[in-house]
Motif scaffolding. Sequence first.
Motif, PDB file in Angstrom:
ATOM      1  N   THR A 196       0.827  -1.205   0.000  1.00  0.00           N
ATOM      2  CA  THR A 196       0.000   0.000   0.000  1.00  0.00           C
ATOM      3  C   THR A 196       0.863   1.257   0.000  1.00  0.00           C
ATOM      4  OG1 THR A 196      -1.752  -1.153   1.190  1.00  0.00           O
ATOM      5  CG2 THR A 196      -1.802   1.245   1.241  1.00  0.00           C
ATOM      6  N   CYS A 197       0.531   2.176  -0.898  1.00  0.00           N
ATOM      7  CA  CYS A 197       1.228   3.461  -0.903  1.00  0.00           C
ATOM      8  C   CYS A 197       0.334   4.510  -1.541  1.00  0.00           C
ATOM      9  CB  CYS A 197       2.560   3.371  -1.652  1.00  0.00           C
ATOM     10  SG  CYS A 197       2.413   3.349  -3.437  1.00  0.00           S
ATOM     11  N   GLY A 198       0.517   5.763  -1.151  1.00  0.00           N
ATOM     12  CA  GLY A 198      -0.070   6.896  -1.823  1.00  0.00           C
ATOM     13  C   GLY A 198      -1.579   7.004  -1.741  1.00  0.00           C
ATOM     14  N   ASN A 199      -2.115   7.753  -2.680  1.00  0.00           N
ATOM     15  CA  ASN A 199      -3.544   8.060  -2.738  1.00  0.00           C
ATOM     16  C   ASN A 199      -4.105   7.519  -4.044  1.00  0.00           C
ATOM     17  OD1 ASN A 199      -6.094   9.244  -2.982  1.00  0.00           O
ATOM     18  ND2 ASN A 199      -5.445  11.195  -2.091  1.00  0.00           N
ATOM     19  N   PRO A 200      -5.082   6.619  -3.996  1.00  0.00           N
ATOM     20  CA  PRO A 200      -5.590   5.997  -5.227  1.00  0.00           C
ATOM     21  C   PRO A 200      -6.442   6.907  -6.103  1.00  0.00           C
ATOM     22  CG  PRO A 200      -6.834   5.223  -3.322  1.00  0.00           C
ATOM     23  CD  PRO A 200      -5.698   6.041  -2.788  1.00  0.00           C
ATOM     24  N   ASP A 201      -6.803   8.076  -5.614  1.00  0.00           N
ATOM     25  CA  ASP A 201      -7.634   8.987  -6.396  1.00  0.00           C
ATOM     26  C   ASP A 201      -6.783   9.615  -7.506  1.00  0.00           C
ATOM     27  OD1 ASP A 201      -9.287  10.886  -7.471  1.00  0.00           O
ATOM     28  OD2 ASP A 201      -9.518  12.058  -5.621  1.00  0.00           O
ATOM     29  N   GLY A 211      -3.100  13.365  -7.959  1.00  0.00           N
ATOM     30  CA  GLY A 211      -1.769  13.494  -8.523  1.00  0.00           C
ATOM     31  C   GLY A 211      -0.732  12.636  -7.837  1.00  0.00           C
ATOM     32  N   ASP A 212      -1.133  11.883  -6.818  1.00  0.00           N
ATOM     33  CA  ASP A 212      -0.212  11.069  -6.037  1.00  0.00           C
ATOM     34  C   ASP A 212       0.002   9.706  -6.701  1.00  0.00           C
ATOM     35  OD1 ASP A 212       1.498  10.453  -3.985  1.00  0.00           O
ATOM     36  OD2 ASP A 212      -0.031  10.396  -2.415  1.00  0.00           O
ATOM     37  N   PHE A 213       1.025   9.026  -6.266  1.00  0.00           N
ATOM     38  CA  PHE A 213       1.298   7.654  -6.690  1.00  0.00           C
ATOM     39  C   PHE A 213       0.383   6.711  -5.902  1.00  0.00           C
ATOM     40  CE2 PHE A 213       3.960   3.936  -7.619  1.00  0.00           C
ATOM     41  CZ  PHE A 213       4.493   4.267  -8.863  1.00  0.00           C
ATOM     42  N   CYS A 214       0.167   5.514  -6.403  1.00  0.00           N
ATOM     43  CA  CYS A 214      -0.534   4.494  -5.617  1.00  0.00           C
ATOM     44  C   CYS A 214      -0.188   3.108  -6.153  1.00  0.00           C
ATOM     45  CB  CYS A 214      -2.047   4.714  -5.609  1.00  0.00           C
ATOM     46  SG  CYS A 214      -2.840   4.515  -7.195  1.00  0.00           S
ATOM     47  N   ASN A 215      -0.475   2.116  -5.344  1.00  0.00           N
ATOM     48  CA  ASN A 215      -0.124   0.741  -5.674  1.00  0.00           C
ATOM     49  C   ASN A 215      -1.102   0.139  -6.670  1.00  0.00           C
ATOM     50  OD1 ASN A 215      -1.498   1.113  -2.952  1.00  0.00           O
ATOM     51  ND2 ASN A 215      -2.105  -1.000  -3.438  1.00  0.00           N
ATOM     52  N   VAL A 216      -0.677  -0.977  -7.280  1.00  0.00           N
ATOM     53  CA  VAL A 216      -1.508  -1.698  -8.239  1.00  0.00           C
ATOM     54  C   VAL A 216      -2.015  -2.997  -7.616  1.00  0.00           C
ATOM     55  CG1 VAL A 216      -0.433  -0.757 -10.312  1.00  0.00           C
ATOM     56  CG2 VAL A 216       0.561  -2.786  -9.240  1.00  0.00           C
ATOM     57  N   GLU A 229       5.917  -6.292  -1.172  1.00  0.00           N
ATOM     58  CA  GLU A 229       5.416  -6.762   0.120  1.00  0.00           C
ATOM     59  C   GLU A 229       3.914  -6.976  -0.041  1.00  0.00           C
ATOM     60  OE1 GLU A 229       7.464  -4.854   3.880  1.00  0.00           O
ATOM     61  OE2 GLU A 229       7.074  -3.263   2.410  1.00  0.00           O
ATOM     62  N   ASN A 230       3.374  -7.989   0.618  1.00  0.00           N
ATOM     63  CA  ASN A 230       1.951  -8.282   0.533  1.00  0.00           C
ATOM     64  C   ASN A 230       1.158  -7.196   1.250  1.00  0.00           C
ATOM     65  OD1 ASN A 230      -0.688  -9.425   1.527  1.00  0.00           O
ATOM     66  ND2 ASN A 230      -0.022 -11.139   0.247  1.00  0.00           N
ATOM     67  N   ALA A 231       0.380  -6.420   0.477  1.00  0.00           N
ATOM     68  CA  ALA A 231      -0.307  -5.250   1.027  1.00  0.00           C
ATOM     69  C   ALA A 231      -1.303  -5.625   2.112  1.00  0.00           C
ATOM     70  CB  ALA A 231      -1.012  -4.493  -0.098  1.00  0.00           C
ATOM     71  N   GLU A 232      -2.167  -6.581   1.809  1.00  0.00           N
ATOM     72  CA  GLU A 232      -3.256  -6.895   2.733  1.00  0.00           C
ATOM     73  C   GLU A 232      -2.740  -7.433   4.061  1.00  0.00           C
ATOM     74  OE1 GLU A 232      -3.071  -7.871  -0.370  1.00  0.00           O
ATOM     75  OE2 GLU A 232      -4.838  -7.096  -1.432  1.00  0.00           O
ATOM     76  N   ILE A 233      -1.741  -8.305   4.009  1.00  0.00           N
ATOM     77  CA  ILE A 233      -1.236  -8.899   5.248  1.00  0.00           C
ATOM     78  C   ILE A 233      -0.470  -7.867   6.069  1.00  0.00           C
ATOM     79  CG2 ILE A 233       0.230 -10.689   6.256  1.00  0.00           C
ATOM     80  CD1 ILE A 233      -0.433 -12.452   3.856  1.00  0.00           C
ATOM     81  N   CYS A 234       0.399  -7.092   5.429  1.00  0.00           N
ATOM     82  CA  CYS A 234       1.157  -6.069   6.169  1.00  0.00           C
ATOM     83  C   CYS A 234       0.219  -5.035   6.788  1.00  0.00           C
ATOM     84  CB  CYS A 234       2.165  -5.394   5.254  1.00  0.00           C
ATOM     85  SG  CYS A 234       3.569  -6.432   4.783  1.00  0.00           S
TER      86      CYS A 234
END
Length: 453
Positions: free
Chosen positions: A153-158, A162-167, A191-196
């Motif tokens: 998980t990173c950033g802002n998905p909107d 203008g931010d970065f986000c994960n796929v 890294e596994n997003a959901e588990i972390c």
Amino acid sequence: MSYDRIIKNGTVILEHDAIKTDVAIKDGVIAAIGRDLGTANEYIDAAGLIVSPGMVDGHVHITDPGGPRSEWEGYETATKAAAKGGVTTCVEMPLNQVPATIDRETLHIKYEAGKGKLTVDVASLGGLVPHNIDRLHELAEEGVVGYKCFVSTCGNPDPESGDFCNVNNYELYEGMTELARLGKILLMHAENAEICDGLGKKAVAEGRLTAKDYIASRPVFTEVEAVRRALYLAKETGCKLHLCHLSSPEAIEEVTKARNSGQDVTCESCGHYFAIDDNQFEEIGTKAKCSPPIRDKDNQDRMWAKLLNGEIDFITSDHSPCTPDLKEGGIFDAWGGISSLQNSVDIMFDEAVQKRGMALTQFAKLMATNPADLFGLEQKGRIAVGKDADIVMIKPDSSYVLTADDLEYRNKFSAYEGRTIGAQVAKTLLRGQVVYDIEAGVINPFQGEFVTV
């Protein structure tokens, strides 16, 4: 023949050997290597010094123009820190600046922000995010050296932010398919997003808030699972893959197995995984918080074995700075990034070469040659005739204690403050021009250029 400069009397790290010899420079490139080379306008005495190719740091975050993060780190301060640290080329990540670098327009915004501010060279990465797969080709057409994505998980998905986000997995598959078509490499934070995320929320809810609790919330298996998933999808799509900042020998073992089976995959790790362990992380505090996290001494010892065995392609800083206020408060709330661009060469020379006997030729490959080759930077990464005269001179067995006043960063703090480092960068040259000297500091700034492929 007459040259602009001749570096004399140093121990020069060449491709396959390290020998006492001289290096002649003309018009910014290495023109000759050997003894009795002729005359020069200037002579640099490197007696007692190690003459190495300048570091190609394959993982650097610079937040110009920044938007809401404009005070985190700028091109001027970052590239001066790079010069002081013996880094002559930074490969810049497509985040944490706003807007993130995800298409032609945002790449040009970055180039404009860096005009006249670079003391060393900068090569750019584009980003792979959920909403730019149809624009990835724009970045390839503009000469980026690769692409970066997150599955943690990173950033802002909107998209409007203008931010970065994960796929997610589907977006990763589609992105890999397109990058395979473009013939470009994908770099991944694995890294596994959901588990972390779940383990982190659980730790906070239960009041487990120490540095070691943070480490426990991002266990080794979450890195290994994400690496395996990335390897499989890259194999299915034919995408060339590079795994960023691996922190565990188990994850590196997955890369080694895939590589041995014929897959086109590489990996990096960072100096902090070799220089700091979990007990030191507890003492240092949030300045040493990063993800994947610093791990325990046994993990570190096994990482050293992987590094010395040649299973890690290169070392990066993952310089990920922020403002001091974002490092305040609890370990789970603090920004996860280490300011380290200035101290990769000296610390790794001390820890790898001086303390563990790494060959100088392997050191140069890890710090310069291998990343230059991976990113297609043909003029970089070697002391060889015809290459750019990007050179760092290292003073061995020369201890000093790093202080905040030594740092060139916009925000002068680092996990390495107070550390005794057993080697020093004595001089840095960019295309034959001295840009840092241990006595004079950063000199001849703003000689750097954006490099494209």
